[in-house]
Scaffold this active site. Structure first.
Site, short mmCIF file in Angstrom:
data_model
loop_
_atom_site.label_atom_id
_atom_site.label_comp_id
_atom_site.label_asym_id
_atom_site.label_seq_id
_atom_site.Cartn_x
_atom_site.Cartn_y
_atom_site.Cartn_z
N GLU A 306 0.82 -1.21 0.00
CA GLU A 306 0.00 0.00 0.00
C GLU A 306 0.86 1.26 0.00
O GLU A 306 0.63 2.19 0.77
CB GLU A 306 -0.96 -0.02 1.20
CG GLU A 306 -1.90 -1.22 1.15
CD GLU A 306 -2.97 -1.22 2.25
OE1 GLU A 306 -2.70 -0.67 3.33
OE2 GLU A 306 -4.04 -1.79 2.01
N ASP A 380 -8.44 -8.96 4.08
CA ASP A 380 -8.20 -7.86 5.02
C ASP A 380 -9.27 -7.74 6.10
O ASP A 380 -10.15 -6.90 6.00
CB ASP A 380 -8.13 -6.54 4.23
CG ASP A 380 -7.63 -5.40 5.07
OD1 ASP A 380 -7.17 -5.65 6.20
OD2 ASP A 380 -7.71 -4.25 4.61
N GLU A 408 -12.79 -2.13 11.96
CA GLU A 408 -12.74 -1.40 10.69
C GLU A 408 -13.84 -1.82 9.72
O GLU A 408 -14.46 -0.99 9.07
CB GLU A 408 -11.36 -1.62 10.05
CG GLU A 408 -11.24 -1.00 8.66
CD GLU A 408 -9.89 -1.22 8.02
OE1 GLU A 408 -8.99 -1.80 8.66
OE2 GLU A 408 -9.73 -0.81 6.85
C1 BDP Z 1 -6.18 -2.16 6.05
C2 BDP Z 1 -6.50 -0.77 6.48
C3 BDP Z 1 -5.35 0.17 6.36
C4 BDP Z 1 -4.12 -0.44 6.97
C5 BDP Z 1 -3.83 -1.75 6.30
C6 BDP Z 1 -2.70 -2.51 6.95
O1 BDP Z 1 -7.58 -0.33 5.70
O2 BDP Z 1 -5.72 1.36 6.99
O3 BDP Z 1 -3.01 0.40 6.84
O4 BDP Z 1 -4.93 -2.59 6.40
O5 BDP Z 1 -2.99 -3.43 7.69
O6 BDP Z 1 -7.06 -2.95 6.77
O7 BDP Z 1 -1.54 -2.22 6.70
#
Ligand code: BDP
Length: 714
Positions: A306, A380, A408
Site C-alpha cells: 500500500e 483484510d 474497521e
Molecule cells: C487495512 C486498512 C489500512 C491499513 C492496512 C494494513 O484499511 O488502513 O493500513 O490494512 O494493515 O485494513 O496495513
C-alpha cells in the site's frame, strides 16, 4: 426540593443509583452481592502478605488491597507474618524463605510468566498462595485470583497452574504522531506525544494494568504506516518514558519503523538492505534505542505494501529487509515482526493469492529472531474470511497471527460484535499442513513446527474515549483478545461469561442473556453485511457502510466489484481452477472441500465460487433467495438483540444501559441500511424479486448510492 436532595443522597449512599462510565473496564471491584460468597471470602481472606519490594510487587499489593477491600467491602490488612486465613503473593524464591514448599516440577513447567494459585496449610494456618518464578508471573496470578472473586468462583480447593501458550502477546496501535488513529473509532491516540516525556498521564498506568490483567506483554506504539520521526532522539525519549511506565506491568514496547528511515531521518541516499552504510545505520539506531530502553521489544514492519517503501524498491526480497533489521536487533535480544500483508495493484494476480506467492518461497530464509506476521485471512479483516493459506505454507518460519480488534469492517465502534467467535473460528481452523489437527492455533503457538518464538498481535481498539473503546461491548474484544492470546483453548463462551460478570453483572439469568447476545453477534453482522462469502463491499476508503457499487477507481483491488463480481448469471469470485485457483494454496482436503461447489461451506460459497443466482443451496433455496434471507435475518437479529437488552434494564447500571441502548439503535439503523442497499443493488443483477414474505426496502438504490460521509473516520 430538600426532600428530593435527601432522597438522592440516600440512593447514592446505598448504591442504588450508580453511574458507571466504563472507565474501569473489567477491573471493577464493587462489593459482591452474593451474601454467601461474600461471607466465605471474608472469612478466608483476612490478611494480605506480599513479598518482595520491586515496583511490580507494589502494584501487586495495591491490586490485592484495592481488590479485596472493594469486593469484600471491608479493610483487609496488609500483614508481615503468616497468619491463619491470609493470602500470600510472591516469587517462589521469596515464598520459600517463609514457607517450606518445593513445587520444583511445577515451577520448571510454568516458565517466566506462568503462576500457581493454591490452598495450603502451614502449621495449622490455612493460606492461599500465589507464586511464580518472576514477579510478573505473580502479577498475572494476582489478576487471575481477583477474577475468581469477581466471577464468584469457589476458592477452597485451588490448584491452578497456568502459563501462556504463546510467547509474544502484543497490541498493535495504529496511532499516528499527530494523535489521530488509523481505523480508530474511540477518540484520539492515548499517547500524548506533545506532553511526553515529562507528563505521564494517569491512564498510561491504567492501560498497562488492564493489559497485564489479561496477559498482554507487548505494545507497538505507532501505526504500521509509520512516520520515520519516531526513531529520532526527540521521540525515542518519549517512547522511553512510556516503556518505563509499562515495564513493571510486564509490557515491552515495540515500534513500527519506516523502511526508508535511513533516508528520511538519516541523510543517506538509499535504504537498500544490502548497502553497508544502511546496515550500519540500523545497527547504530538499535544501539541508541537499547541504551534508552534496555528491554525494547523490537520492530514491526509494513514494507512494500500500500505504497510503503521496502526492500523491493532496491530489487531485494522481504527476507533481505527483515534480516537486515534482525541483525541490528539481535545483539540486544530484539525481534522483527515482518508483516505478510503485501499486495500490489500492478500484479494482476488475485489479491487473495499474492501474500502467499510472495512469502512461501522465502520460507526458511529468515533469521531466527524474525516472525512473519500474517493477518487472519488472505484479504483484510473482513467480517468473515477463510483462514490465510500462509498458515499452512511456511513450516520453517515462526508465523504470528494478526487479528484486528478495532472494527474497521465490522461497524466501527457502534455495532456490538463480539469477536472471540471470529478469533476462535480462525484459531481452530485446520490447515492440514501435517495432516488432520494441524490447526492455525498450533501453527502460531509454535507447537506444530517446533518453533521457539511465537506471537499474536491484535490491532488495538483503544482511544481517549472515557470508556476506552467507544462501545462498552468493544471492551470485550480487547479482553477476549488477551485471554485467547494467553490460552487459545479457552472458549469464546467462557470468556464472554467472565467478561460479563466482571464488567456488567453477576446475575445468572442476565449473564446468560447477555452471553447469548454476544455469541450470536458476529454471525448476525456477517449476515447483514457480507453473507455467504461476500467481502470487501464497504464504503470507499473509510469502509463505513455498504457500497457494493464501488467501481472504476485507480486501483481495481480497492473496488467492490473486483470482489463480488456480480453479473446477470450469478455472483462471487471464482477461486477454483477455472478462476484464480486460490484454492490450490490450501492443503488437501481443505483445498478440495473449498473447490467443489457441493462441499464448499455456505459461509465461503461466493468467496470461492461464482455461483448462478438459481443455484440451489443446501437449504433447498436458491442463491438469490438465500442471500436475501441472510440479509433480512441478520437485521432481524439486531432487533431481537435490542429486545433482549431492553429486558435487562433493572440488572444493569443505568449509564451503561442507556449507552448500549443508544448504540443498538444505531446498529439497527445501519443493519437496515446494509440490508436494503445490498438487496437492491444485487437485485439489479439477479433480476429477481425479494422473496414475498420479506418487507420491501422503503428507499431506492439511488438514495443509498448518493449518501456520502465526508468526515467518516478512516
Ligand atoms: C487495512 C486498512 C489500512 C491499513 C492496512 C494494513 O484499511 O488502513 O493500513 O490494512 O494493515 O485494513 O496495513
Amino acid at each position: 426540593m430538600k426532600l428530593f436532595l435527601a432522597l438522592l443522597i440516600l440512593l447514592f449512599t446505598f448504591n442504588v443509583l450508580t453511574a458507571d462510565d466504563g472507565y474501569r473496564l473489567w477491573l471493577k471491584y464493587d462489593k459482591i452481592h452474593d451474601v454467601q460468597k461474600l461471607e466465605t471470602y471474608q472469612s478466608v481472606l483476612q490478611g494480605i502478605l506480599v513479598t518482595g519490594d520491586s515496583l511490580t510487587g507494589a502494584i501487586i499489593q495495591n491490586e490485592l488491597e484495592n481488590g479485596l477491600n472493594g469486593l469484600l467491602d471491608k479493610k483487609v490488612p496488609i500483614i508481615r507474618d503468616i497468619q491463619d486465613n491470609c493470602i500470600i503473593a510472591g516469587t517462589i524464591e521469596n515464598i520459600r524463605s517463609m514457607v517450606n514448599i518445593d513445587f520444583e516440577n511445577e515451577m520448571n513447567a510454568i516458565g517466566n510468566e506462568g503462576y500457581l494459585i493454591l490452598n495450603y496449610n502451614i502449621s495449622n494456618n490455612d493460606i492461599i498462595i500465589i507464586t511464580a518464578n518472576t514477579d510478573i508471573g505473580v502479577l498475572y496470578g494476582t489478576f487471575h485470583f481477583l477474577r475468581l472473586l469477581q466471577t464468584l468462583q469457589d476458592i477452597d480447593v485451588l490448584n491452578i497452574i497456568e502459563s501462556p501458550r504463546i510467547q509474544l502477546r502484543v497490541l498493535n496501535h495504529w496511532d499516528n504522531l499527530d494523535r489521530t488513529v488509523e481505523r480508530g473509532y474511540a477518540g484520539f491516540s492515548l499517547w500524548n506525544w506533545q506532553k511526553l516525556p515529562d507528563y505521564i498521564h494517569p491512564y498510561y498506568h491504567e492501560y498497562a494494568r488492564a493489559n497485564a490483567s489479561i496477559g498482554i506483554n507487548g505494545t507497538v506504539l505507532n501505526n504500521v504506516n509509520a512516520n520515520a520521526l519516531i526513531l529520532t532522539p526527540l521521540y525515542l525519549n518519549k517512547v522511553k518514558a512510556l516503556a518505563d511506565v509499562f515495564r513493571p506491568y510486564g509490557i515491552k514496547v515495540y515500534l513500527s519503523i519506516r523502511f526508508s528511515a535511513p533516508i528520511d531521518i538519516g541523510g543517506l541516499p538509499v535504504s537498500d538492505p544490502l548497502d553497508e552504510e544502511v546496515r550500519q545505520w540500523w545497527k547504530d539506531k538499535a544501539q541508541e534505542i537499547y541504551k534508552l530502553i534496555p528491554d525494547f521489544g523490537g520492530f514491526l514492519v509494513k514494507a512494500n505494501s500500500e505504497g510503503q517503501p521496502g526492500p523491493q524498491n532496491y530489487g531485494r526480497s522481504h527476507a533481505d529487509g527483515a534480516n537486515m533489521l534482525a541483525d541490528a536487533l539481535k545483539p540486544f535480544g530484539g525481534v522483527v515482526m515482518w508483516r505478510a500483508f503485501v499486495y500490489d495493484a500492478n500484479d494482476k494476480e488475485d489479491r487473495a493469492k499474492q501474500a502467499y506467492n510472495e512469502f512461501k518461497p522465502l520460507d526458511g530464509k529468515f533469521r531466527d529472531n524474525v516472525l512473519i506476521q500474517v493477518k487472519n485471512g488472505p484479504i483484510d479483516f473482513q467480517p468473515r474470511e477463510p483462514f490465510h493459506p500462509l498458515f499452512g505454507g511456511m513450516p520453517e518460519t515462526p508465523l504470528m497471527m494478526e487479528f484486528q480488534i478495532t472494527q474497521e469492517y465490522l461497524g466501527f465502534s457502534t455495532h456490538l460484535v463480539y469477536l472471540a467467535t471470529l478469533y476462535e473460528e480462525v484459531l481452530d481452523a485446520d490447515t492440514y499442513a501435517k495432516g488432520e489437527g494441524s490447526t492455525v492455533a498450533r501453527v502460531i503457538d509454535g507447537s506444530l513446527n517446533n518453533h521457539k518464538l511465537s506471537g499474536i498481535a491484535g490491532v488495538a481498539n483503544t482511544g481517549t474515549d472515557r470508556n476506552w473503546t467507544g462501545h462498552l461491548f468493544a471492551q470485550s474484544n480487547w479482553y477476549c483478545f488477551g485471554r485467547l492470546a494467553w490460552d487459545h483453548q479457552l472458549s469464546a463462551e467462557k470468556i464472554a461469561d467472565e467478561w460479563i460478570r466482571m464488567s456488567l453483572t453477576n446475575d445468572d439469568a442476565a449473564v446468560r442473556s447477555i452471553q447469548s447476545i454476544m455469541m450470536k453477534s458476529r454471525e448476525n453482522t456477517v449476515n447483514y453485511m457480507t453473507p455467504l462469502g461476500l467481502h470487501h463491499i464497504m464504503g470507499w476508503d473509510h469502509h463505513y457502510g455498504p457500497a457494493p457499487w464501488i467501481k472504476d477507481k485507480h486501483r481495481d483491488d480497492w473496488t467492490s466489484v473486483y470482489y463480488h463480481r456480480a453479473d446477470s448469471i450469478g455472483i462471487g469470485f471464482d477461486r477454483t481452477k477455472t478462476g484464480s485457483n486460490a484454492v490450490s494454496q490450501y492443503h488437501e482436503p481443505a483445498a478440495d472441500t473449498f473447490a467443489a461447489l457441493e462441499t464448499c461451506p455456505d459461509e465461503y460459497l461466493i468467496w470461492f465460487h461464482h455461483v448462478p443466482w438459481d443455484y440451489k443451496l443446501k437449504s433447498g433455496k436458491t442463491l438469490w433467495d438465500e442471500l436475501c434471507y441472510h440479509y433480512y435475518n441478520g437485521t432481524q437479529a439486531v432487533a431481537e438483540m435490542q429486545k433482549k437488552w431492553a429486558d435487562l434494564q433493572d440488572k444493569i447500571d443505568p449509564e451503561i444501559f442507556n449507552h448500549v441502548t443508544s448504540m443498538m439503535k444505531i446498529q439497527y439503523k445501519e443493519a437496515v441500511w446494509w440490508r436494503n442497499a445490498c438487496a437492491l443493488y444485487f437485485q439489479t443483477f439477479s433480476n429477481q424479486p425479494i422473496p414475498e414474505d420479506l418487507e420491501k426496502p422503503d428507499k431506492t438504490l439511488e438514495y443509498y448510492q448518493n449518501l456520502s460521509f465526508p468526515f467518516a473516520p478512516k
